[in-house]
Design a protein around this motif. Structure first.
Motif, mmCIF file in Angstrom:
data_model
loop_
_atom_site.group_PDB
_atom_site.id
_atom_site.type_symbol
_atom_site.label_atom_id
_atom_site.label_comp_id
_atom_site.label_asym_id
_atom_site.label_seq_id
_atom_site.Cartn_x
_atom_site.Cartn_y
_atom_site.Cartn_z
ATOM 1 N N SER A 178 39.748 6.995 57.023
ATOM 2 C CA SER A 178 39.568 5.986 58.074
ATOM 3 C C SER A 178 40.816 5.659 58.873
ATOM 4 O O SER A 178 40.713 5.050 59.927
ATOM 5 C CB SER A 178 39.053 4.678 57.452
ATOM 6 O OG SER A 178 37.824 4.885 56.824
ATOM 7 N N CYS A 179 41.984 6.009 58.372
ATOM 8 C CA CYS A 179 43.201 5.541 59.034
ATOM 9 C C CYS A 179 44.117 6.674 59.498
ATOM 10 O O CYS A 179 44.943 6.471 60.387
ATOM 11 C CB CYS A 179 44.008 4.619 58.114
ATOM 12 S SG CYS A 179 43.025 3.549 57.052
ATOM 13 N N MET A 236 41.169 -3.400 61.705
ATOM 14 C CA MET A 236 41.420 -1.980 61.454
ATOM 15 C C MET A 236 40.274 -1.438 60.624
ATOM 16 O O MET A 236 39.749 -2.160 59.784
ATOM 17 C CB MET A 236 42.753 -1.789 60.708
ATOM 18 C CG MET A 236 43.965 -2.095 61.551
ATOM 19 S SD MET A 236 44.198 -0.841 62.809
ATOM 20 C CE MET A 236 44.996 -1.822 64.096
ATOM 21 N N CYS A 271 45.243 7.760 63.147
ATOM 22 C CA CYS A 271 46.220 6.994 63.948
ATOM 23 C C CYS A 271 47.490 6.638 63.189
ATOM 24 O O CYS A 271 48.491 6.295 63.799
ATOM 25 C CB CYS A 271 45.591 5.709 64.468
ATOM 26 S SG CYS A 271 44.024 5.982 65.312
ATOM 27 N N HIS A 272 47.455 6.655 61.851
ATOM 28 C CA HIS A 272 48.642 6.254 61.086
ATOM 29 C C HIS A 272 49.122 7.415 60.238
ATOM 30 O O HIS A 272 48.310 8.086 59.606
ATOM 31 C CB HIS A 272 48.310 5.073 60.151
ATOM 32 C CG HIS A 272 47.975 3.815 60.896
ATOM 33 N ND1 HIS A 272 48.903 3.069 61.575
ATOM 34 C CD2 HIS A 272 46.791 3.182 61.075
ATOM 35 C CE1 HIS A 272 48.323 2.025 62.128
ATOM 36 N NE2 HIS A 272 47.025 2.061 61.848
ATOM 37 N N GLN A 284 41.016 0.559 64.106
ATOM 38 C CA GLN A 284 40.883 0.032 65.459
ATOM 39 C C GLN A 284 39.646 0.572 66.147
ATOM 40 O O GLN A 284 39.031 -0.110 66.955
ATOM 41 C CB GLN A 284 42.135 0.393 66.250
ATOM 42 C CG GLN A 284 42.446 -0.623 67.318
ATOM 43 C CD GLN A 284 43.715 -0.274 68.057
ATOM 44 O OE1 GLN A 284 43.967 0.891 68.370
ATOM 45 N NE2 GLN A 284 44.524 -1.266 68.337
ATOM 46 N N SER A 285 39.281 1.832 65.861
ATOM 47 C CA SER A 285 38.008 2.332 66.370
ATOM 48 C C SER A 285 37.351 3.126 65.247
ATOM 49 O O SER A 285 37.981 3.419 64.243
ATOM 50 C CB SER A 285 38.230 3.186 67.612
ATOM 51 O OG SER A 285 38.978 4.328 67.266
HETATM 52 C C1 HEC Z 1 42.011 4.465 66.377
HETATM 53 C C2 HEC Z 1 43.338 4.315 65.871
HETATM 54 C C3 HEC Z 1 43.552 3.522 64.601
HETATM 55 C C4 HEC Z 1 42.894 3.647 63.404
HETATM 56 C C5 HEC Z 1 41.755 4.597 63.046
HETATM 57 C C6 HEC Z 1 43.538 2.715 62.508
HETATM 58 N N1 HEC Z 1 44.540 2.037 63.144
HETATM 59 FE FE1 HEC Z 1 45.779 0.639 62.347
HETATM 60 N N2 HEC Z 1 46.705 0.418 64.128
HETATM 61 C C7 HEC Z 1 46.390 1.115 65.277
HETATM 62 C C8 HEC Z 1 47.261 0.657 66.353
HETATM 63 C C9 HEC Z 1 47.243 1.180 67.782
HETATM 64 C C10 HEC Z 1 48.078 -0.337 65.795
HETATM 65 C C11 HEC Z 1 49.171 -1.141 66.468
HETATM 66 C C12 HEC Z 1 48.568 -2.184 67.385
HETATM 67 C C13 HEC Z 1 48.203 -3.443 66.701
HETATM 68 O O1 HEC Z 1 48.933 -3.912 65.820
HETATM 69 O O2 HEC Z 1 47.142 -4.019 67.045
HETATM 70 C C14 HEC Z 1 47.689 -0.466 64.408
HETATM 71 C C15 HEC Z 1 48.300 -1.347 63.538
HETATM 72 C C16 HEC Z 1 48.005 -1.403 62.192
HETATM 73 C C17 HEC Z 1 48.707 -2.231 61.261
HETATM 74 C C18 HEC Z 1 49.828 -3.200 61.570
HETATM 75 C C19 HEC Z 1 51.078 -2.510 61.974
HETATM 76 C C20 HEC Z 1 51.758 -1.819 60.825
HETATM 77 O O3 HEC Z 1 51.736 -0.551 60.808
HETATM 78 O O4 HEC Z 1 52.307 -2.497 59.970
HETATM 79 C C21 HEC Z 1 48.143 -1.998 60.038
HETATM 80 C C22 HEC Z 1 48.550 -2.606 58.720
HETATM 81 C C23 HEC Z 1 47.095 -1.057 60.224
HETATM 82 N N3 HEC Z 1 47.046 -0.714 61.537
HETATM 83 C C24 HEC Z 1 46.285 -0.601 59.215
HETATM 84 C C25 HEC Z 1 45.250 0.302 59.404
HETATM 85 C C26 HEC Z 1 44.363 0.733 58.351
HETATM 86 C C27 HEC Z 1 44.438 0.254 56.895
HETATM 87 C C28 HEC Z 1 43.492 1.598 58.900
HETATM 88 C C29 HEC Z 1 42.362 2.313 58.209
HETATM 89 C C30 HEC Z 1 41.442 1.490 57.444
HETATM 90 C C31 HEC Z 1 43.824 1.722 60.307
HETATM 91 N N4 HEC Z 1 44.890 0.919 60.559
HETATM 92 C C32 HEC Z 1 43.174 2.548 61.193
HETATM 93 C C33 HEC Z 1 45.436 2.111 65.426
HETATM 94 C C34 HEC Z 1 44.566 2.516 64.445
#
Ligand code: HEC
Length: 305
Positions: free
Chosen positions: A39-40, A78, A43-44, A80-81
């Motif tokens: 799921s993550c 998260m 993007c990460h 995000q999409s």
């Molecule tokens: C479609 C892209 C996308 C996906 C899929 C996604 N993220 Fe993110 N995430 C982002 C973006 C862009 C940001 C930075 C913008 C914000 O903070 O809103 C972010 C920021 C974060 C942050 C805060 C910033 C940091 O790195 O400390 C966390 C924690 C996080 N995501 C966790 C997750 C987790 C857990 C998942 C899976 C369950 C996930 N994200 C899936 C795009 C995504």
């Protein structure tokens, strides 16, 4: 597939709740990582290993509610999409963090998923309300800042009290032309005792504020101890700073109360020099205490994980 679906429908909901919260693939960290990769990882880039997932304060072992990853998934911010995590997946990650975020693949116990049948009957999750507060963290914050304000108030009253004694005593000194070098010390002592006895209301307000501050602070310290997070080797986290501030405050407070009694004793005996020495120390620590507490509170609120 259709058959499996039908079978699930036929299972009584209580049994279904149990199997659902048990998560079929309960393989500790491996299950957690599988969820993150799916799921993550689009993007990460931290989903690759245990170290990168836990690094950077993303996870506070033992404390799901303060772990940013859990905050982001439980609020559905998260991913995000794409598909949000299911209640079971969220509960699993919560259980894993609560268990200290182990890196092993051993089975971990998982809280009932929120909203799942039977969840209401499950043991209260740490995020639930505490006394009259929405959460234990909220209670801790409110009691922490309120006791800081009470201690500061006690300090301000103490300073006003001293001023109220100094002014008439020095007026009297000037009136009778008493001199530091030639004057009879007994006259000075008598006047100090005199102004000390003139007004005790301030003193009791001072003591009252200190006691109320201490009472709230006791609640703060106890909730704080139940929220201790595990240290991260080689890293000074904001939680470490908060903890050091807590012990610093505790030490200062003990010294302060002892000094308070000694100062009171010196004034009530009319011992001018002793009173000034102790009083200055009492005032300095009295300022340091709310300063340490305020710093600890703001540091924990404002610094990133
Ligand atoms: C479609 C892209 C996308 C996906 C899929 C996604 N993220 Fe993110 N995430 C982002 C973006 C862009 C940001 C930075 C913008 C914000 O903070 O809103 C972010 C920021 C974060 C942050 C805060 C910033 C940091 O790195 O400390 C966390 C924690 C996080 N995501 C966790 C997750 C987790 C857990 C998942 C899976 C369950 C996930 N994200 C899936 C795009 C995504």
């Amino acid at each position: 597939m259709a058959l499996v679906g039908l079978a699930a429908l036929a299972v009584p909901s209580a049994v279904f709740a149990q199997t659902a919260t048990a998560m079929p693939g309960n393989k500790g960290f491996a299950t957690v990582q599988a969820i993150f990769v799916r799921s993550c990882s689009a993007c990460h880039d931290w989903t690759g290993s245990y170290d990168t997932i836990v690094a950077g304060g993303h996870i506070i072992p033992g404390s799901p509610d303060t772990s940013i990853i859990y905050q982001k998934i439980t609020s559905d911010e998260m991913p995000q999409s794409g598909d949000k995590l299911t209640a079971d997946e969220k509960a699993f990650i919560k259980g894993w963090i609560a268990a200290g975020a182990p890196s092993t693949d051993l089975t971990i116990s998982v809280p009932a998923a929120e909203g799942a049948p039977g969840a209401a009957a499950a043991a209260p999750a740490p995020s639930q309300s505490f006394l009259f507060f929405p959460s234990k963290v909220a209670f801790h914050e409110v009691t922490g800042f309120t006791s800081t304000a009470l201690f500061l108030g006690a300090g301000i009253l103490g300073a006003i009290h001293i001023y109220d004694m100094i002014v008439p005593a020095h007026q009297y000194r000037d009136l009778i032309g008493w001199d530091e070098d030639t004057g009879n010390p007994a006259v000075r002592s008598a006047e100090i005792v005199n102004v000390w006895n003139a007004d005790s209301a301030m003193r009791w307000w001072h003591v009252g504020l200190v006691i109320s501050g201490e009472t709230l602070y006791l609640g703060d310290a106890l909730t704080g101890m139940s929220m201790f997070t595990k240290g991260q080797p080689g890293k000074l986290t904001k939680h470490d700073i908060h903890r050091y501030a807590f012990f610093t405050h505790a030490g200062l407070m003990v010294a302060q109360i002892v000094l308070g009694f000694l100062t009171t004793d010196a004034v009530s005996r009319g011992d001018h020099d002793m009173m000034i020495g102790l009083g200055v120390a009492h005032a300095a620590i009295g300022l340091a205490i709310p300063a340490v507490m305020l710093t600890a509170g703001l540091e924990n609120l404002l610094l990133p994980e």
